[in-house]
Design a protein around this motif. Structure first.
Motif, short mmCIF file in Angstrom:
data_model
loop_
_atom_site.label_atom_id
_atom_site.label_comp_id
_atom_site.label_asym_id
_atom_site.label_seq_id
_atom_site.Cartn_x
_atom_site.Cartn_y
_atom_site.Cartn_z
N THR A 4 -25.18 14.50 21.33
CA THR A 4 -25.35 14.20 19.91
C THR A 4 -24.10 13.63 19.27
O THR A 4 -24.09 13.38 18.09
CB THR A 4 -25.81 15.45 19.14
N GLU A 5 -23.03 13.42 20.02
CA GLU A 5 -21.89 12.75 19.42
C GLU A 5 -21.96 11.26 19.70
O GLU A 5 -22.67 10.83 20.58
CB GLU A 5 -20.57 13.36 19.87
N SER A 65 -26.22 7.57 16.70
CA SER A 65 -26.10 8.98 16.33
C SER A 65 -26.00 9.04 14.81
O SER A 65 -25.05 8.54 14.23
CB SER A 65 -24.86 9.58 16.99
N PRO A 68 -26.28 11.34 11.14
CA PRO A 68 -26.27 12.68 10.55
C PRO A 68 -27.66 13.07 10.04
O PRO A 68 -28.36 12.24 9.45
CB PRO A 68 -25.29 12.56 9.38
N VAL A 69 -28.04 14.33 10.24
CA VAL A 69 -29.39 14.76 9.87
C VAL A 69 -29.65 14.65 8.38
O VAL A 69 -30.78 14.41 7.96
CB VAL A 69 -29.71 16.20 10.35
N GLU A 70 -28.62 14.79 7.56
CA GLU A 70 -28.85 14.72 6.12
C GLU A 70 -29.24 13.33 5.64
O GLU A 70 -29.79 13.17 4.56
CB GLU A 70 -27.63 15.23 5.32
N LYS A 87 -31.15 23.36 21.46
CA LYS A 87 -29.87 24.08 21.57
C LYS A 87 -29.38 24.09 23.02
O LYS A 87 -28.20 23.88 23.29
CB LYS A 87 -30.03 25.50 21.06
N LYS A 100 -32.65 20.34 11.99
CA LYS A 100 -32.10 20.81 10.71
C LYS A 100 -32.04 22.33 10.66
O LYS A 100 -31.06 22.91 10.21
CB LYS A 100 -32.94 20.30 9.54
N PHE A 158 -29.29 23.80 12.92
CA PHE A 158 -27.93 23.44 12.54
C PHE A 158 -27.30 22.38 13.43
O PHE A 158 -26.13 22.45 13.78
CB PHE A 158 -27.04 24.69 12.48
N VAL A 159 -28.07 21.38 13.79
CA VAL A 159 -27.56 20.23 14.53
C VAL A 159 -27.00 19.24 13.51
O VAL A 159 -27.62 18.99 12.47
CB VAL A 159 -28.69 19.57 15.37
N ASP A 160 -25.83 18.70 13.76
CA ASP A 160 -25.18 17.79 12.82
C ASP A 160 -25.71 16.36 12.90
O ASP A 160 -25.93 15.72 11.89
CB ASP A 160 -23.67 17.75 13.05
N LYS A 161 -25.87 15.87 14.13
CA LYS A 161 -26.30 14.49 14.32
C LYS A 161 -27.46 14.43 15.31
O LYS A 161 -27.56 15.26 16.20
CB LYS A 161 -25.15 13.63 14.84
#
Length: 95
Positions: free
Chosen positions: A9-10, A19, A21-23, A49, A76, A79-82
């Motif tokens: 995910t980086e 890649s 960001p989820v937001e 995970k 989301k 808590f995954v960032d990307k």
């Protein structure tokens, strides 16, 4: 034993995969699955995970998810960032 995800995910940039960001990603208002149960998300969250994403989600030019709604919600909540995404031009069709 540590599992290495197939798609990390980086910063990804292979074969059109980005890649993101989820937001920045959002669910489409007219998606097929209007409701996603918590019970169905738990195994998916655990899988993400442990293994990461086996395939990227598909988004349109508005950053709306065309394919992979459950994976976005699970990411989301987990808590995954990307998230790895592939952009599509034909994702603006009506569901």
């Amino acid at each position: 034993m540590v599992f290495e995800p197939r798609i990390k995910t980086e910063s990804i940039n292979l074969h059109g995969i980005e890649s993101v960001p989820v937001e920045k990603l959002k669910l489409r208002p007219k998606r097929v699955r209007q409701k996603i149960s918590w019970k169905s998300l738990q195994p998916l969250m655990k899988s993400i995970k442990l293994f990461g994403f086996n395939q990227p989600i598909e988004v349109n030019n508005k950053n709306e998810v065309v394919i992979g709604n459950r994976r976005l919600v699970a990411a989301k909540l987990g808590f995954v960032d990307k998230i790895p995404v592939i952009r599509t031009n034909d994702g603006d069709y009506e569901a």
